[in-house]
Motif scaffolding. Structure first.
Motif, mmCIF file in Angstrom:
data_model
loop_
_atom_site.group_PDB
_atom_site.id
_atom_site.type_symbol
_atom_site.label_atom_id
_atom_site.label_comp_id
_atom_site.label_asym_id
_atom_site.label_seq_id
_atom_site.Cartn_x
_atom_site.Cartn_y
_atom_site.Cartn_z
ATOM 1 N N TRP A 22 36.062 10.675 6.293
ATOM 2 C CA TRP A 22 35.758 12.086 6.007
ATOM 3 C C TRP A 22 36.550 12.641 4.829
ATOM 4 N N PRO A 23 37.843 12.374 4.680
ATOM 5 C CA PRO A 23 38.545 12.897 3.495
ATOM 6 C C PRO A 23 37.892 12.492 2.192
ATOM 7 N N GLU A 24 37.341 11.258 2.160
ATOM 8 C CA GLU A 24 36.678 10.820 0.939
ATOM 9 C C GLU A 24 35.369 11.593 0.731
ATOM 10 N N VAL A 25 34.603 11.777 1.840
ATOM 11 C CA VAL A 25 33.344 12.528 1.745
ATOM 12 C C VAL A 25 33.624 13.979 1.357
ATOM 13 N N ARG A 26 34.634 14.565 1.959
ATOM 14 C CA ARG A 26 34.996 15.953 1.680
ATOM 15 C C ARG A 26 35.379 16.128 0.206
ATOM 16 N N GLY A 27 36.159 15.169 -0.312
ATOM 17 C CA GLY A 27 36.551 15.232 -1.704
ATOM 18 C C GLY A 27 35.370 15.101 -2.639
ATOM 19 N N TRP A 28 34.411 14.231 -2.227
ATOM 20 C CA TRP A 28 33.225 14.055 -3.072
ATOM 21 C C TRP A 28 32.392 15.327 -3.100
ATOM 22 N N LEU A 29 32.241 15.994 -1.929
ATOM 23 C CA LEU A 29 31.478 17.238 -1.871
ATOM 24 C C LEU A 29 32.148 18.337 -2.682
ATOM 25 N N GLN A 30 33.477 18.345 -2.693
ATOM 26 C CA GLN A 30 34.181 19.354 -3.469
ATOM 27 C C GLN A 30 33.923 19.192 -4.963
ATOM 28 N N THR A 31 33.774 17.969 -5.392
ATOM 29 C CA THR A 31 33.530 17.731 -6.809
ATOM 30 C C THR A 31 32.054 17.775 -7.162
ATOM 31 N N HIS A 32 31.170 17.690 -6.150
ATOM 32 C CA HIS A 32 29.729 17.762 -6.386
ATOM 33 C C HIS A 32 29.113 18.813 -5.442
ATOM 34 N N PRO A 33 29.543 20.048 -5.478
ATOM 35 C CA PRO A 33 29.051 21.050 -4.513
ATOM 36 C C PRO A 33 27.567 21.361 -4.678
ATOM 37 N N GLN A 34 27.055 21.235 -5.904
ATOM 38 C CA GLN A 34 25.666 21.625 -6.115
ATOM 39 C C GLN A 34 24.708 20.706 -5.378
ATOM 40 N N THR A 35 25.124 19.455 -5.130
ATOM 41 C CA THR A 35 24.273 18.518 -4.384
ATOM 42 C C THR A 35 23.990 19.058 -2.998
ATOM 43 N N LEU A 36 25.030 19.595 -2.346
ATOM 44 C CA LEU A 36 24.838 20.178 -1.018
ATOM 45 C C LEU A 36 24.071 21.495 -1.100
ATOM 46 N N LEU A 37 24.379 22.318 -2.103
ATOM 47 C CA LEU A 37 23.706 23.609 -2.216
ATOM 48 C C LEU A 37 22.215 23.456 -2.471
ATOM 49 N N ASP A 38 21.828 22.385 -3.178
ATOM 50 C CA ASP A 38 20.420 22.173 -3.473
ATOM 51 C C ASP A 38 19.640 21.650 -2.272
ATOM 52 N N ASP A 39 20.342 21.151 -1.255
ATOM 53 C CA ASP A 39 19.665 20.602 -0.075
ATOM 54 C C ASP A 39 19.536 21.708 0.974
ATOM 55 N N ARG A 40 18.534 22.572 0.800
ATOM 56 C CA ARG A 40 18.387 23.754 1.656
ATOM 57 C C ARG A 40 18.112 23.376 3.104
ATOM 58 N N SER A 41 17.320 22.336 3.315
ATOM 59 C CA SER A 41 16.993 21.942 4.685
ATOM 60 C C SER A 41 18.246 21.485 5.435
ATOM 61 N N LEU A 42 19.147 20.779 4.748
ATOM 62 C CA LEU A 42 20.374 20.332 5.388
ATOM 63 C C LEU A 42 21.265 21.535 5.737
ATOM 64 N N LEU A 43 21.344 22.461 4.807
ATOM 65 C CA LEU A 43 22.156 23.646 5.074
ATOM 66 C C LEU A 43 21.643 24.409 6.290
ATOM 67 N N GLU A 44 20.316 24.543 6.415
ATOM 68 C CA GLU A 44 19.746 25.243 7.564
ATOM 69 C C GLU A 44 20.003 24.480 8.852
ATOM 70 N N GLU A 45 19.935 23.149 8.786
ATOM 71 C CA GLU A 45 20.153 22.331 9.981
ATOM 72 C C GLU A 45 21.573 22.472 10.509
ATOM 73 N N ILE A 46 22.546 22.603 9.618
ATOM 74 C CA ILE A 46 23.930 22.690 10.079
ATOM 75 C C ILE A 46 24.394 24.148 10.241
ATOM 76 N N GLY A 47 23.421 25.103 10.173
ATOM 77 C CA GLY A 47 23.730 26.494 10.493
ATOM 78 C C GLY A 47 24.288 27.328 9.367
ATOM 79 N N LEU A 48 24.133 26.888 8.117
ATOM 80 C CA LEU A 48 24.598 27.676 6.982
ATOM 81 C C LEU A 48 23.424 28.396 6.343
#
Length: 238
Positions: A22-48
């Protein structure tokens, strides 16, 4: 294999499959936040709640502004309610004072009742009725020189409100208490067959801000009209 696994050496740190931690995944998301922001379905699934790229939330600031608006509106409403209550009380006292004036038996009694109502019902220092000469001036009224009303109010002026000034000899023994005055023009028909005579209904306040030029004087003018009509009940002989 489960997506998240727990290593025997560190049971509190989740480990992803294929050896990812998880620390590695968390670090990757911090450096690539737009990848998560662009995945709207994933954000809705996890309650964001997803927002557009250009959306900036001002929740706290908007709430603060809303609270300030509500506070201002509440304060304004309280002030309006206080003014309304004061106006209602003043109108009630004006009506009662009018009934007192209607009981007057003569000019002197009229002047006395006006002064008593001003002090007892409105908290003023004094009230007086003044009448220009030539001609008879009823006992209890203040005599004025010819043209005095125009000089005080202006040739076409009906009222004057403001600070008391020297030379305004209208309030007798109470003159030292008067700090501001309201002067209302009257023109009662006092002598049969003669034109109306210039006169004043004067109110004196012990408060320097009791009467100001920006203040409305409808109630004082109403009382002056009552005095004017009452004065015409009894003739003044020259």
């Amino acid at each position: 294999m489960d997506l998240f696994e727990t290593s025997e050496s560190d049971a509190e740190t989740p480990r992803l499959g294929d050896g990812l931690h998880w620390p590695e995944v968390r670090g990757w998301l911090q450096t690539h936040p737009q990848t998560l922001l662009d995945d709207r379905s994933l954000l809705e699934e996890i309650g964001l709640r997803p927002h557009g790229r250009n959306v900036v939330e001002f929740g706290a600031a908007a709430l603060t502004r809303l609270e300030a608006v509500v506070e201002r509106e509440t304060g304004a409403r309280r002030e309006i309610e206080m003014i309304a209550r004061a106006n209602f009380a003043a109108q009630t006292q004006t009506h009662v004072a009018t009934l007192d004036l209607l009981e007057a038996r003569n000019h002197s009694d009229l002047a006395r009742r006006l002064d008593a109502a001003a002090q007892g019902r409105f908290g003023l220092a004094a009230a007086a009725i003044a009448l220009e000469k030539p001609g008879g001036v009823p006992f209890g009224w203040r005599p004025l020189d010819p043209g005095a009303v125009d000089s005080l109010l202006g040739e076409h002026g009906l009222t004057w409100l403001g600070p008391a000034f020297e030379g305004l000899d209208l309030f007798g023994a109470a003159v030292a208490e008067v700090k501001s005055v309201a002067l209302i023009r009257m023109a009662p028909h006092l002598t049969p067959g003669e034109p109306p005579r210039p006169s004043l209904c004067a109110f004196g306040s012990p408060d320097p801000e009791g009467f100001t030029p920006t203040m409305g004087c409808e109630l004082a003018a109403f009382l002056a009209r009552v005095v004017e009509r009452m004065a015409e009940r009894w003739p003044v002989l020259n």
